[in-house]
Structures are given as C-alpha cells and as structure tokens.
Design an enzyme around this catalytic site. Structure first.
Site, PDB file in Angstrom:
ATOM      1  N   ASP A 183       0.830  -1.209   0.000  1.00 11.90           N
ATOM      2  CA  ASP A 183       0.000   0.000   0.000  1.00 11.90           C
ATOM      3  C   ASP A 183       0.864   1.258   0.000  1.00 11.90           C
ATOM      4  O   ASP A 183       1.860   1.330   0.713  1.00 11.90           O
ATOM      5  CB  ASP A 183      -0.887   0.050   1.250  1.00 11.90           C
ATOM      6  CG  ASP A 183      -1.850  -1.122   1.308  1.00 11.90           C
ATOM      7  OD1 ASP A 183      -1.403  -2.262   1.098  1.00 11.90           O
ATOM      8  OD2 ASP A 183      -3.034  -0.885   1.566  1.00 11.90           O
ATOM      9  N   HIS A 186      -0.927   4.554  -0.420  1.00 10.53           N
ATOM     10  CA  HIS A 186      -1.835   5.541   0.164  1.00 10.53           C
ATOM     11  C   HIS A 186      -1.572   6.972  -0.274  1.00 10.53           C
ATOM     12  O   HIS A 186      -1.558   7.899   0.534  1.00 10.53           O
ATOM     13  CB  HIS A 186      -1.831   5.440   1.694  1.00 10.53           C
ATOM     14  CG  HIS A 186      -2.488   4.184   2.162  1.00 10.53           C
ATOM     15  ND1 HIS A 186      -3.842   3.986   2.056  1.00 10.53           N
ATOM     16  CD2 HIS A 186      -1.983   3.061   2.679  1.00 10.53           C
ATOM     17  CE1 HIS A 186      -4.133   2.786   2.501  1.00 10.53           C
ATOM     18  NE2 HIS A 186      -3.031   2.196   2.878  1.00 10.53           N
ATOM     19  N   ASP A 188      -9.411  23.300   5.842  1.00  7.52           N
ATOM     20  CA  ASP A 188      -8.063  23.653   5.428  1.00  7.52           C
ATOM     21  C   ASP A 188      -7.281  22.415   5.033  1.00  7.52           C
ATOM     22  O   ASP A 188      -6.467  22.431   4.133  1.00  7.52           O
ATOM     23  CB  ASP A 188      -7.361  24.374   6.595  1.00  7.52           C
ATOM     24  CG  ASP A 188      -5.983  24.851   6.194  1.00  7.52           C
ATOM     25  OD1 ASP A 188      -5.805  25.198   5.014  1.00  7.52           O
ATOM     26  OD2 ASP A 188      -5.098  24.863   7.057  1.00  7.52           O
ATOM     27  N   ASP A 234      -6.176  20.998   1.457  1.00  8.50           N
ATOM     28  CA  ASP A 234      -5.204  21.599   0.564  1.00  8.50           C
ATOM     29  C   ASP A 234      -3.777  21.206   0.894  1.00  8.50           C
ATOM     30  O   ASP A 234      -2.839  21.715   0.315  1.00  8.50           O
ATOM     31  CB  ASP A 234      -5.327  23.124   0.625  1.00  8.50           C
ATOM     32  CG  ASP A 234      -6.579  23.567  -0.089  1.00  8.50           C
ATOM     33  OD1 ASP A 234      -7.317  24.375   0.473  1.00  8.50           O
ATOM     34  OD2 ASP A 234      -6.829  23.058  -1.193  1.00  8.50           O
ATOM     35  N   ARG A 235      -3.616  20.340   1.832  1.00  4.26           N
ATOM     36  CA  ARG A 235      -2.261  20.084   2.284  1.00  4.26           C
ATOM     37  C   ARG A 235      -1.768  18.693   1.919  1.00  4.26           C
ATOM     38  O   ARG A 235      -2.232  17.695   2.423  1.00  4.26           O
ATOM     39  CB  ARG A 235      -2.188  20.250   3.798  1.00  4.26           C
ATOM     40  CG  ARG A 235      -2.237  21.682   4.171  1.00  4.26           C
ATOM     41  CD  ARG A 235      -2.300  21.849   5.656  1.00  4.26           C
ATOM     42  NE  ARG A 235      -2.331  23.260   5.966  1.00  4.26           N
ATOM     43  CZ  ARG A 235      -1.251  24.015   6.103  1.00  4.26           C
ATOM     44  NH1 ARG A 235      -0.051  23.475   6.003  1.00  4.26           N
ATOM     45  NH2 ARG A 235      -1.366  25.277   6.377  1.00  4.26           N
ATOM     46  N   ASN A 252      -8.713  -3.400  -1.907  1.00  2.00           N
ATOM     47  CA  ASN A 252     -10.056  -3.039  -1.448  1.00  2.00           C
ATOM     48  C   ASN A 252     -10.330  -1.547  -1.554  1.00  2.00           C
ATOM     49  O   ASN A 252     -11.475  -1.133  -1.560  1.00  2.00           O
ATOM     50  CB  ASN A 252     -10.263  -3.507  -0.005  1.00  2.00           C
ATOM     51  CG  ASN A 252      -9.286  -2.866   0.945  1.00  2.00           C
ATOM     52  OD1 ASN A 252      -8.081  -2.879   0.721  1.00  2.00           O
ATOM     53  ND2 ASN A 252      -9.792  -2.286   2.006  1.00  2.00           N
ATOM     54  N   HIS A 289      -3.943  -8.684  -2.860  1.00  2.00           N
ATOM     55  CA  HIS A 289      -3.954  -7.542  -1.944  1.00  2.00           C
ATOM     56  C   HIS A 289      -4.261  -7.946  -0.504  1.00  2.00           C
ATOM     57  O   HIS A 289      -3.564  -7.578   0.424  1.00  2.00           O
ATOM     58  CB  HIS A 289      -4.968  -6.496  -2.397  1.00  2.00           C
ATOM     59  CG  HIS A 289      -5.012  -5.306  -1.480  1.00  2.00           C
ATOM     60  ND1 HIS A 289      -4.049  -4.332  -1.472  1.00  2.00           N
ATOM     61  CD2 HIS A 289      -5.885  -4.971  -0.491  1.00  2.00           C
ATOM     62  CE1 HIS A 289      -4.327  -3.433  -0.539  1.00  2.00           C
ATOM     63  NE2 HIS A 289      -5.432  -3.794   0.071  1.00  2.00           N
ATOM     64  N   ARG A 318     -15.051  -8.143  12.863  1.00  2.00           N
ATOM     65  CA  ARG A 318     -15.835  -6.984  12.456  1.00  2.00           C
ATOM     66  C   ARG A 318     -17.039  -7.388  11.618  1.00  2.00           C
ATOM     67  O   ARG A 318     -17.802  -6.534  11.183  1.00  2.00           O
ATOM     68  CB  ARG A 318     -14.958  -6.036  11.663  1.00  2.00           C
ATOM     69  CG  ARG A 318     -13.916  -5.406  12.544  1.00  2.00           C
ATOM     70  CD  ARG A 318     -12.636  -5.253  11.815  1.00  2.00           C
ATOM     71  NE  ARG A 318     -11.680  -4.521  12.631  1.00  2.00           N
ATOM     72  CZ  ARG A 318     -10.392  -4.757  12.622  1.00  2.00           C
ATOM     73  NH1 ARG A 318      -9.902  -5.718  11.882  1.00  2.00           N
ATOM     74  NH2 ARG A 318      -9.583  -4.061  13.359  1.00  2.00           N
ATOM     75  N   HIS A 357      -2.067  -4.704   2.656  1.00  2.00           N
ATOM     76  CA  HIS A 357      -3.325  -4.534   3.390  1.00  2.00           C
ATOM     77  C   HIS A 357      -3.196  -4.308   4.891  1.00  2.00           C
ATOM     78  O   HIS A 357      -4.138  -3.885   5.519  1.00  2.00           O
ATOM     79  CB  HIS A 357      -4.217  -5.772   3.132  1.00  2.00           C
ATOM     80  CG  HIS A 357      -5.651  -5.602   3.464  1.00  2.00           C
ATOM     81  ND1 HIS A 357      -6.408  -4.530   3.020  1.00  2.00           N
ATOM     82  CD2 HIS A 357      -6.508  -6.356   4.190  1.00  2.00           C
ATOM     83  CE1 HIS A 357      -7.642  -4.659   3.458  1.00  2.00           C
ATOM     84  NE2 HIS A 357      -7.733  -5.754   4.183  1.00  2.00           N
TER      85      HIS A 357
END
Lengths: 348, 292
Positions: free
Chosen positions: A70, A72, A115, A118-119, A147, A197, A245, A272
């Site tokens: 990953d 991200h 805000d 934008d960072r 996923n 994955h 879960r 993952h």
C-alpha cells in the site's frame, strides 16, 4: 489496394483517431508532480482499460520483480521507492493495490476543518503516474486491485474530493474508478509466489477458481472477489473465521499450507496491513505482508519496505523511511508542528 | 491575533525528540509522542488485553500530570484506554454494534476511559498508601468554580505548552473509524485537556466520548474539574448534514462529527442516540480536591 495495405492504412487512421499522446512526456510531467489535463487522463484511462481487459484474473510474471504494498497516495514516498528500487522499465514492478486512504491525515488535525484538504494530498498525481507506467510498460508494471480501488472507499476517503478540487468536477474520479473495475486480482511469480492484496477466500482452493471470477465490476460485498481484496491472516487460527468486524474473513496456518500445497507454490505475498517494521512474516515464513507507506498518515512513524524477488526465489525486503520532501510539502510538516507545539490550537 | 495582557508565570520547558515537559507552578506535565508500537510490543500488549489491538496502537504515547506537593499523578495511557474496552460478550449498556458474533470483544474499541491515577491501584505494591484526596465527587451544579469556564478558554491567552497525543486508531477494516486523541494546552492561568474518542461505523452510527479536564492554577485548595460526555447518532442522521451529497469526506473529520452531534437536539444525540442503549450518553461533571 490489397488486404494487407488496407489493414495498414486502417491502423494509421485508427492511431490518429486515438489522439496521439506522448506517454513518456506524461510520465516526466507526473514525476515533476504536475497534473495531466483532464481530457488526456480520459484517453489514458480508456487505453489502460483496454490493456487491463486482456489480462487474466491471475497474471503470471517472472522474477526479478519488485513488489510494492500500500502507498496511500504518499506521492513523495512513491518517488522514494523508484529512487531506491530503480525506475521502470529498468526494474519490473508489481503493485499490490494502488490507492489512497487519507482519513488519518485529517483526524489528527481536526480543528482545521476546511483547510486540511489543501495540504499534501497527492493521490491524483500518484494514481496518474502508476496508470501511465502501466500503459507504457504493460508487461513490466503490474497493478493488482485492492479493497480501496472502489467507488465507495474513494468517496469516503478523500480521493473523490481531491479530484473535484483539482479538476473542478468529478469526471477524473469517474475515469479512474471505472478503470479500477478492470484491474486484475492476483499475480503469480515464477509459478511459486501467489500475490494478492488481502488474502485467501474460503471459496477458492485452486488458482483456476480465481480465473473464472467475473472481476469487471465494483468490488462486491461478499464472495471470492471480496475475500481476495479484504481478508487478513490470523496467526492464532488454523482455519477460516469470520472477521470479528463481521465483514470478510481471517485465515489461519492450515488454510495457507493447504492452498500452497494444492497449487504447488511456496509463498503468499500480500499487503493490506500496517506494521511498524514495514513488513512481517507469518506461518513459518510462508506468508509475507509488505507495507510501502512510511510514516503512514504522516504520523505513525513506521518504516516501509519493498520486496525484491530475485531469480531462484530469493526475497529481500528493502526497508526505507519517509522521503525528505514530505517535510517541506506535506501534512507531515503540519503534524510535526503540532507535536512540537509550534502550531497550538484553542480547542474547547 | 490580538492577545490579552496576561502576565506570563514563570515556567520551564524541557524537550527531547519524543517527549516534552513543562514545569509550571506546582505542576510537572509531560507529553510523549512516539511511533506506533513494534511487533514485540504489540504481542505483549495483546497478551495483556486478550483481544486484537487496533491497527495503529501508539503504545508508548502518554500524557502525565504530576502535582508535586500532593503527589497526585494522573495519566492518559494507551494501555489504560484499551483496558476500558469491553472484552468478552457485550451486555446491556455496552452499546454493542451488532455484527455476526465471533470473537467476544468490542470490535469498535469504544472506550470511556477518562484517564487515571498513576500508578493505578492494582499496580501498587500492597501496603502503599493511596495518594491523598484522589476521589472524584459530583460537582455542585450551582457553583461556577466547579464548572469548566468556556469564556476563559475561548480567550486567546498565550499557549505556553501544547501537545496532541494519539493513543490508538483503527479503521475497522474500512467499515469506519475508531480513534482516541488526547490534547492539552497550558495557559498562564490554567491547564486544559480534551481526550476525544470518535467512532464511525459506516451506514450504522457515529459515537463520541469526550473527557475534559480543567484546573485553574489560582484555585485553592487545588481543584480539578473533570467533565465526561457521550453522544451518538444514526449514520444517516449525520450524513444528511453533508454540504455536498456525493462528497463523504467530512464524515471522516472529527470536527464535523463533533459539530453535528453537539448541535443536534440533546434528546437525540444524548438521549436515544444510535439506539444501542449505550450507557455513556449524557454529560457528567466531577471534581477532585488536591492537598496544597
């Protein structure tokens, strides 16, 4: 005109109709972190779909190949990966999922609502670059669906709003998420290493069962396709269990050994799951997790790794830390300021 | 920003890469922020707790307040917070979010941990005295000195010490998010802490539990005010408040959730909540007096 010439002429016309674009220039532009035009991205996604459509649900590749977990949307860390692992096409790459989940960047700085967006969020740049690389070097760059490559997840976790912010419409988000529906589900390296994955599925015993899954769709809530992108290993278990879960499965040692034996393979490789060390090995080193987002969400402080698989099955986890550019141009800068008290907030 | 003319009391700041301390009046306050726990730390904490840890467990992070003359020591720790997560079958009041029952523990990591004394009673060698005056008693609702003075806290006095300390976060397998974040600011006249647990279970509910701790340096005897509040609302009730229907990003923003939950009629967000029967809905205020 004979038939051969006709075909040649047709190919030329078709080529022109496809609005020729210079992929190398696109890649160079993205490496400089500059966005591509929306119309260009539409073309690129369409062409990439055509490439992906031809791929099996199980793509076979040969070592050497460098496996990335990953990312991200941490753009600078992707560039860091190329710096330490080599650039395509000199290095073959296998990405075990592409995307973007950035809620964590936000949750630590919740007081600056309005805000944060934008960072330092560069998912569009990251995903554009990976897509161009796939299209340019289809046999040397492999992208597996994770996923997060789904409409629902990208809508919740910032990619949707990043697209809208950078292109003033949701079209780009649509191009990418439509393309995700074509991504393959797994890769096998040298007939020995099964790469996916998430993990295994109770409804899949042999590789051939993956090949018949209808994958050209949004990730369903259940079934083999959902399991491959969602499931997690559980070192305390032998068999499959429903995840605590209630969504997806966990799988234990017995499942791993049986799968490897039945398919005459030696190893399972997946992404993952975050781990401080950047990788982890389970089940007598028959399964590895590779995690490639250092300092995840710009505050976990974790290491990351890429896995270099060599000919003959050698495996080397190349561990790395967050790229220095993050400090100048990322939410990390803000997070650090908070941690060291330079940007205090009048929370109530 | 125009700052009010507040005299700055004498104080000392100590800093190391992962930890910062302020010494002010009779207090020593330390915030430690570190990377997430490594594999062996995770294994040992998991063995202690008896359930799988959150994906991001900041096991070495903590906030500690020490009042020197009374030796009252109060901390927010990751282990303390996770020990307050229900392990075992969930019963009435636990606010369990229903899924297929498997491992019996609260997979949402809901915690109403309000911090705790350090070392905790169970860790103390037998025979050792409890710190003086460590009991929390209900605050007198008529006494303004036993409330948290919002007017004072909104005033832009200089912040002498500030820290944000994440204790744990988990994305519930991308079915939502669960996180506990502790923040502190020390002002010339007071210290203020907010420990906020935020939970989102996609398509089910939002939940928040806040612990606020306030101490005025001028209180005599030293008085600590602690206010805890729980809120809940069904997912769709909060989703209705999105500024743009297709952009769900605000639902991952704790400040958006806080605003949504606290601006709803209390009979909803602190009454029926997410219809889970969670016992922590509502607000309570307590105080403790320290020996000066």
């Amino acid at each position: 005109m004979n038939k051969q010439m006709m075909n040649q002429a047709l190919r030329v016309i078709k080529g022109r109709a496809m609005a020729p674009f210079d992929l190398d220039a696109c890649i160079a532009q993205l490496l400089r972190k500059q966005l591509l035009h929306e119309a260009l991205l539409r073309e690129i996604c369409e062409k990439t779909k055509e490439v992906l459509m031809r791929e099996s649900n199980v793509v076979h590749v040969n070592a050497p190949v460098t496996v990335v977990g990953d990312i991200h949307g941490q753009f600078y860390d992707l560039i860091e990966i190329f710096r330490i692992g080599g650039y395509a096409p000199n290095t073959n790459y296998l990405f075990l999922g592409m995307v973007f989940k950035q809620s964590r960047v936000i949750s630590g700085i919740d007081f600056r609502a309005g805000d944060y967006v934008d960072r330092g969020l560069f998912s569009v740049e990251t995903i554009s670059l990976l897509t161009c690389l796939k299209l340019r070097y289809p046999d040397r760059v492999q992208l597996i669906r994770g996923n997060h490559e789904s409409r629902a997840v990208t809508q919740t976790y910032g990619f949707y709003s990043e697209c809208v912010r950078k292109y003033n419409s949701s079209h780009v988000w649509t191009y990418f998420t439509d393309m995700f529906d074509f991504l393959t589900l797994s890769v096998v390296i040298d007939n020995q290493i099964f790469c996916v994955h998430g993990g295994l599925s109770p409804s899949i015993h042999s590789i051939d069962q993956i090949k018949v899954v209808d994958r050209f769709r949004e990730i369903p809530h259940e079934g083999p396709m959902a399991d491959l992108v969602w499931s997690d290993p559980d070192p305390e278990k032998e068999d499959f269990a429903i995840s605590p879960r209630g969504a997806g499965y966990t799988f234990g040692a017995g499942v791993v050994h049986k799968f490897l034996q039945q398919n005459q393979m030696s190893h399972i490789l997946r992404a993952h799951q975050l781990c401080m060390e950047g990788y982890s090995s389970l089940f007598d080193k028959h399964l590895s997790t590779v995690w490639s987002a250092p300092n995840y969400c710009y505050r976990c402080g974790n290491s990351a790794s890429i896995l270099e698989v060599g000919p003959g099955g050698s495996m080397y986890f190349n561990v790395f830390e967050a790229a220095p550019e993050n400090e100048k141009d990322g939410p990390q800068q803000q997070a650090q300021q908070n941690a060291s008290g330079r940007l205090p907030e009048y929370f109530l | 920003m125009a700052q009010s003319q507040v005299p700055i009391p004498e104080h000392k700041l100590l800093e190391s890469p992962n930890s910062r301390t302020i010494e002010i009046f009779d207090w020593s306050i330390t915030a430690s922020t570190n990377p997430i726990s490594n594999a062996s730390e995770c294994d040992s904490l998991q063995a202690t707790l008896g359930f799988p840890l959150p994906e991001m467990t900041f096991g070495n992070n903590l906030l500690t307040l020490e009042h020197k003359s009374s030796s009252w020591k109060y901390s927010f720790t990751t282990e303390g917070a996770l020990k307050a997560v229900k392990n075992g079958e969930l019963g009435p009041g636990d606010g369990g979010v229903k899924t297929v029952p498997t491992k019996p523990y609260d997979w949402t990591y809901t915690t109403t941990y309000p911090g705790g004394l350090e070392p905790s009673d169970s860790e103390k060698p037998s025979g050792e005295e409890k710190p003086v005056e460590s009991k929390w008693i209900a605050a007198d609702p008529e006494d303004p000195s036993q409330a948290i003075p919002m007017a004072e806290l909104t005033r832009p006095d200089p912040i002498l010490f500030y820290a944000e300390i994440p204790l744990f976060e988990d994305e519930l397998h991308d079915n939502g998010s669960s996180a506990l974040l502790v923040r502190i600011r020390v002002m010339p006249g007071c210290l203020f802490i907010l420990a906020r647990f935020t939970l989102r279970v996609d398509n089910v509910l939002f939940r928040q539990f806040d612990t606020r701790i306030y101490h005025s340096f001028s209180s005599s005897p030293p008085l600590i005010v602690r206010e805890t509040s729980g809120w809940e609302a069904p997912y769709d009730r909060v989703k209705r408040l999105l500024p743009m229907r297709d952009d769900l990003t605000p639902l991952t923003d704790p400040s958006f959730i806080t605003k949504a939950l606290t601006e709803m009629p209390p009979r909803l967000s602190q009454g029926e909540g997410g219809k889970t029967g969670w016992r922590a809905l509502g607000t309570r205020r307590e105080i403790t007096k320290l020996a000066s």
